[in-house]
Design a protein around this motif. Structure first.
Motif, PDB file in Angstrom:
ATOM      1  N   GLU A   1       3.592   0.069  -0.810  1.00  0.00           N
ATOM      2  CA  GLU A   1       4.925  -0.516  -0.869  1.00  0.00           C
ATOM      3  C   GLU A   1       5.359  -0.682  -2.321  1.00  0.00           C
ATOM      4  O   GLU A   1       5.281   0.250  -3.093  1.00  0.00           O
ATOM      5  CB  GLU A   1       4.920  -1.852  -0.120  1.00  0.00           C
ATOM      6  CG  GLU A   1       4.586  -1.734   1.360  1.00  0.00           C
ATOM      7  CD  GLU A   1       5.670  -1.054   2.181  1.00  0.00           C
ATOM      8  OE1 GLU A   1       6.831  -1.023   1.729  1.00  0.00           O
ATOM      9  OE2 GLU A   1       5.351  -0.564   3.291  1.00  0.00           O
ATOM     10  N   ALA A   2       5.751  -1.891  -2.740  1.00  0.00           N
ATOM     11  CA  ALA A   2       6.274  -2.084  -4.089  1.00  0.00           C
ATOM     12  C   ALA A   2       5.322  -2.823  -5.021  1.00  0.00           C
ATOM     13  O   ALA A   2       5.357  -2.632  -6.228  1.00  0.00           O
ATOM     14  CB  ALA A   2       7.608  -2.838  -4.016  1.00  0.00           C
ATOM     15  N   ASN A   3       4.475  -3.663  -4.444  1.00  0.00           N
ATOM     16  CA  ASN A   3       3.613  -4.523  -5.253  1.00  0.00           C
ATOM     17  C   ASN A   3       2.748  -3.694  -6.209  1.00  0.00           C
ATOM     18  O   ASN A   3       1.939  -2.874  -5.762  1.00  0.00           O
ATOM     19  CB  ASN A   3       2.719  -5.356  -4.328  1.00  0.00           C
ATOM     20  CG  ASN A   3       1.916  -6.389  -5.089  1.00  0.00           C
ATOM     21  OD1 ASN A   3       1.825  -6.368  -6.319  1.00  0.00           O
ATOM     22  ND2 ASN A   3       1.321  -7.318  -4.352  1.00  0.00           N
TER      23      ASN A   3
ATOM     24  N   SER B   1       5.232   4.444  -5.329  1.00  0.00           N
ATOM     25  CA  SER B   1       5.403   3.406  -4.308  1.00  0.00           C
ATOM     26  C   SER B   1       6.635   3.756  -3.481  1.00  0.00           C
ATOM     27  O   SER B   1       7.450   4.595  -3.887  1.00  0.00           O
ATOM     28  CB  SER B   1       5.594   2.046  -4.976  1.00  0.00           C
ATOM     29  OG  SER B   1       6.824   2.008  -5.695  1.00  0.00           O
ATOM     30  N   LYS B   2       6.777   3.110  -2.342  1.00  0.00           N
ATOM     31  CA  LYS B   2       7.898   3.444  -1.449  1.00  0.00           C
ATOM     32  C   LYS B   2       9.253   3.217  -2.101  1.00  0.00           C
ATOM     33  O   LYS B   2      10.197   3.965  -1.832  1.00  0.00           O
ATOM     34  CB  LYS B   2       7.780   2.644  -0.147  1.00  0.00           C
ATOM     35  CG  LYS B   2       6.692   3.170   0.771  1.00  0.00           C
ATOM     36  CD  LYS B   2       6.688   2.463   2.114  1.00  0.00           C
ATOM     37  CE  LYS B   2       5.603   3.052   3.030  1.00  0.00           C
ATOM     38  NZ  LYS B   2       5.551   2.358   4.339  1.00  0.00           N
ATOM     39  N   VAL B   3       9.352   2.215  -2.966  1.00  0.00           N
ATOM     40  CA  VAL B   3      10.654   1.963  -3.606  1.00  0.00           C
ATOM     41  C   VAL B   3      10.954   3.001  -4.682  1.00  0.00           C
ATOM     42  O   VAL B   3      12.083   3.077  -5.173  1.00  0.00           O
ATOM     43  CB  VAL B   3      10.732   0.539  -4.200  1.00  0.00           C
ATOM     44  CG1 VAL B   3      10.625  -0.511  -3.125  1.00  0.00           C
ATOM     45  CG2 VAL B   3       9.685   0.316  -5.277  1.00  0.00           C
ATOM     46  N   ASP B   4       9.957   3.802  -5.054  1.00  0.00           N
ATOM     47  CA  ASP B   4      10.155   4.832  -6.077  1.00  0.00           C
ATOM     48  C   ASP B   4      10.325   6.231  -5.500  1.00  0.00           C
ATOM     49  O   ASP B   4      10.387   7.208  -6.251  1.00  0.00           O
ATOM     50  CB  ASP B   4       8.953   4.848  -7.039  1.00  0.00           C
ATOM     51  CG  ASP B   4       9.104   3.859  -8.184  1.00  0.00           C
ATOM     52  OD1 ASP B   4      10.234   3.401  -8.437  1.00  0.00           O
ATOM     53  OD2 ASP B   4       8.083   3.534  -8.826  1.00  0.00           O
TER      54      ASP B   4
ATOM     55  N   CYS C   1       2.464   9.038  -1.746  1.00  0.00           N
ATOM     56  CA  CYS C   1       2.856   7.629  -1.675  1.00  0.00           C
ATOM     57  C   CYS C   1       1.594   6.776  -1.560  1.00  0.00           C
ATOM     58  O   CYS C   1       0.713   7.066  -0.749  1.00  0.00           O
ATOM     59  CB  CYS C   1       3.768   7.394  -0.476  1.00  0.00           C
ATOM     60  SG  CYS C   1       4.321   5.677  -0.327  1.00  0.00           S
TER      61      CYS C   1
ATOM     62  N   HIS D   1      10.997  -5.084  -9.029  1.00  0.00           N
ATOM     63  CA  HIS D   1       9.556  -4.879  -8.964  1.00  0.00           C
ATOM     64  C   HIS D   1       8.925  -4.371 -10.256  1.00  0.00           C
ATOM     65  O   HIS D   1       7.751  -4.614 -10.512  1.00  0.00           O
ATOM     66  CB  HIS D   1       9.218  -3.919  -7.826  1.00  0.00           C
ATOM     67  CG  HIS D   1       9.711  -4.377  -6.498  1.00  0.00           C
ATOM     68  ND1 HIS D   1       9.205  -5.497  -5.853  1.00  0.00           N
ATOM     69  CD2 HIS D   1      10.686  -3.881  -5.682  1.00  0.00           C
ATOM     70  CE1 HIS D   1       9.834  -5.666  -4.710  1.00  0.00           C
ATOM     71  NE2 HIS D   1      10.729  -4.708  -4.574  1.00  0.00           N
ATOM     72  N   TYR D   2       9.706  -3.642 -11.079  1.00  0.00           N
ATOM     73  CA  TYR D   2       9.113  -3.018 -12.257  1.00  0.00           C
ATOM     74  C   TYR D   2       9.965  -3.256 -13.506  1.00  0.00           C
ATOM     75  O   TYR D   2      11.058  -3.806 -13.442  1.00  0.00           O
ATOM     76  CB  TYR D   2       8.933  -1.513 -12.026  1.00  0.00           C
ATOM     77  CG  TYR D   2       8.234  -1.174 -10.734  1.00  0.00           C
ATOM     78  CD1 TYR D   2       6.917  -1.568 -10.514  1.00  0.00           C
ATOM     79  CD2 TYR D   2       8.891  -0.490  -9.716  1.00  0.00           C
ATOM     80  CE1 TYR D   2       6.271  -1.279  -9.316  1.00  0.00           C
ATOM     81  CE2 TYR D   2       8.259  -0.193  -8.527  1.00  0.00           C
ATOM     82  CZ  TYR D   2       6.943  -0.603  -8.323  1.00  0.00           C
ATOM     83  OH  TYR D   2       6.311  -0.324  -7.137  1.00  0.00           O
TER      84      TYR D   2
ATOM     85  N   THR E   1      15.261  -2.143  -9.268  1.00  0.00           N
ATOM     86  CA  THR E   1      14.740  -3.242  -8.455  1.00  0.00           C
ATOM     87  C   THR E   1      14.080  -4.308  -9.324  1.00  0.00           C
ATOM     88  O   THR E   1      13.925  -4.143 -10.536  1.00  0.00           O
ATOM     89  CB  THR E   1      13.700  -2.717  -7.437  1.00  0.00           C
ATOM     90  OG1 THR E   1      12.501  -2.356  -8.141  1.00  0.00           O
ATOM     91  CG2 THR E   1      14.238  -1.510  -6.687  1.00  0.00           C
TER      92      THR E   1
ATOM     93  N   THR F   1      -0.351  -0.688  -5.782  1.00  0.00           N
ATOM     94  CA  THR F   1       0.061   0.693  -6.059  1.00  0.00           C
ATOM     95  C   THR F   1      -0.432   1.154  -7.436  1.00  0.00           C
ATOM     96  O   THR F   1      -1.537   1.660  -7.563  1.00  0.00           O
ATOM     97  CB  THR F   1       1.591   0.826  -5.951  1.00  0.00           C
ATOM     98  OG1 THR F   1       2.222  -0.190  -6.783  1.00  0.00           O
ATOM     99  CG2 THR F   1       2.060   0.628  -4.521  1.00  0.00           C
TER     100      THR F   1
END
Length: 506
Positions: free
Chosen positions: A51-53, A31-34, A48, A379-380, A377, A57
């Motif tokens: 996003e983050a969700n 994902s983009k945050v990773d 990629c 998110h995970y 973050t 992903t």
């Protein structure tokens, strides 16, 4: 051969390392945050996927399959968590002509339903905890079952694990609200509100048996793991062998685990989990149809690369060793290093890792998914790494872990390092006299102060401040000398090398 890893973080790193040894190419999805995480830079190809969700992903089955096909993957390794125990995903992988590195969709489905798994264990003569034989349909019938087996009782979700949808009820008057709460949580977590009840085993030990099974009906047990130190019903520290398991009990646990695996024609790596009471009576708990977070301790004492065996089995190879060949040596302990605040009920701690220094030395292993400069973050899962050590006996392993934890420096977020150090120094733990109530019975956050290099208000202690200031200064100078541009290491590698390879390949 080329394997897509349908996961992230430290388990993606772990799988990539084995693939490199085996000469297998890897594809990372992220994902983009990773994008800055180590696993993205380590893989041969990276794509990629949003996003983050997680739903868009790492849980997006169709998108993952599309990437696998586009980059011509031969197989998919699901790691653990996310889609690793999703029978629909396993089937989708196979329906698209790819190899699923795990058990069959049928085995995942059967053992993923806790009630069906209990019935399978019962049929092959493995003890199960007394409880309901079907999902709770109404409160009154549930109360009658609870009265029959006696309080305290445990309410559990039929479709999942990880402590979600789970409630311990000590009194009948609390039962109805606990059932409703468990059903709501199960519905939210798994999309399935079915719950059942079991007799709550007091002073329980959480013991699990690691198995490997090939496509030819061969099943072996690699050993047991003690996983009783938990917070929110989730493991924090694991070890092998268990300090309470005798040779006689070990033989019974292995026999039971192999029976259950054979009953569902299981193949690949799996874990059968048991509850063991203070009198060493054992009961089947559940089966995890995937690789476990704590698999490294078993690797340390057996010398077997479980991920490598997973890949070989998925490719149709026969197990190259028998039960008699498995001769565990010494003792191994794993501490999960989370970005959590042990001073504040282990709540997740987010932020940027400003400084990170991993421990080194003989018989010390760090499986990390985060590096200095990365962001933790919301998110995970907040796991940073798994710290694993080996010793010739349990006490040597504990003392080696103490040294490794003392050397482990992570700044920018709160971590569970002080808690793990406290555990290694706790006499109940050192003597092997603990159960799943260890934290609630013995842990006092105030006792962490002597093991925490940053005081509770976030200021450095006088003893550590000069060393950390020096380390930070060196880190800054190093970055200046390298003339780091705005792109991350991972992104640069993708842009300059991987994507060039991808364009040539395409």
């Amino acid at each position: 051969m080329r394997i897509l890893i349908a996961n992230r973080g430290e388990i993606a790193v772990r799988i990539i390392r084995t693939c490199k040894v085996l000469g297998i190419e890897t594809i990372a999805i992220y994902s983009k945050v990773d994008k800055d995480k180590p696993f993205v830079a380590m893989a041969d190809y990276a794509e990629c996927i949003g996003e983050a969700n997680p739903a868009e992903t790492y849980l997006n089955m169709e998108k993952i399959i599309d990437v696998a096909k586009k980059l011509k993957a031969d197989a998919i390794h699901p790691g653990y968590g996310f889609l690793s125990e999703n029978d629909e995903f396993a089937k989708l992988v196979q329906d698209n002509g790819l190899i699923f590195i795990g058990p069959s969709a049928d085995a995942i489905k059967k053992m993923g339903d806790k009630l069906e798994a209990r019935e399978i264990a019962k049929k092959v003569g493995v003890p199960i905890v007394p409880g309901s034989e079907s999902p709770i349909s109404d409160i009154q019938s549930a109360i009658e079952i609870a009265r029959k087996i006696g309080f305290p009782i445990l309410i559990k979700a039929a479709a999942g694990g990880g402590g979600k949808g789970m409630r311990i009820v000590h009194k009948e008057e609390d039962f109805e609200s606990a059932i409703r709460g468990a059903k709501n949580e199960a519905k939210f977590a798994f999309g399935d509100d079915r719950v059942y009840i079991e007799k709550y085993v007091e002073e329980p030990h959480h013991i699990e048996v690691q198995i490997l099974a090939d496509k030819f009906g061969n099943v072996i047990a690699l050993g047991e793991r003690e996983c009783s130190i938990q917070r929110r019903h989730q493991k924090v520290i694991e070890e092998t062998p268990s300090p309470i398991v005798t040779a006689e009990l070990r033989e019974k646990l292995f026999e039971s685990a192999i029976k259950i695996a054979k009953a569902v024609n299981y193949e690949n790596a799996g874990t059968i989990e048991f509850i063991v009471d203070k009198n060493r009576n054992f009961y089947f708990l559940e089966m995890n149809t995937r690789l476990q977070v704590e698999h490294p301790v078993t690797e340390m004492v057996t010398g077997i690369d479980i991920v490598a065996e997973q890949i070989k089995i998925a490719l149709g190879n026969k197990l190259s060793f028998s039960q008699e060949d498995i001769k565990p040596r010494g003792h191994a302990i794993e501490c999960r290093i989370y970005a959590e605040d042990p001073f504040n009920n282990f709540l997740p701690s987010t932020g940027k890792i400003t400084l990170m220094k991993e421990p080194t030395g003989p018989w010390v292993r760090v499986d990390a998914g985060i590096e200095e400069g990365n962001e933790i973050t919301i998110h995970y899962d907040p796991m940073i790494s798994k710290l694993v050590v080996w010793g010739k006996d349990r006490i040597e392993a504990i003392d080696r872990m103490k040294t490794a934890l003392s050397e482990y420096k992570i700044f920018g977020v709160k971590t569970t390092i002080p808690f793990c150090l406290w555990v290694m120094n706790n006499e109940h733990f050192r003597q092997g006299k603990y159960d799943t109530h260890f934290i609630q019975n013995y842990f006092k956050p105030s006792e962490l102060n002597e093991f925490d290099e940053i005081s509770k208000d976030g200021k450095l202690t006088p003893e550590i401040a000069p060393a950390i200031a020096f380390a930070i200064l060196n880190s800054v100078k190093k970055k200046q000398n390298q003339q780091v541009d705005k792109s991350s290491n991972a992104e640069r590698k993708i842009n300059r090398w991987k994507m060039k390879r991808y364009e040539n390949f395409r």
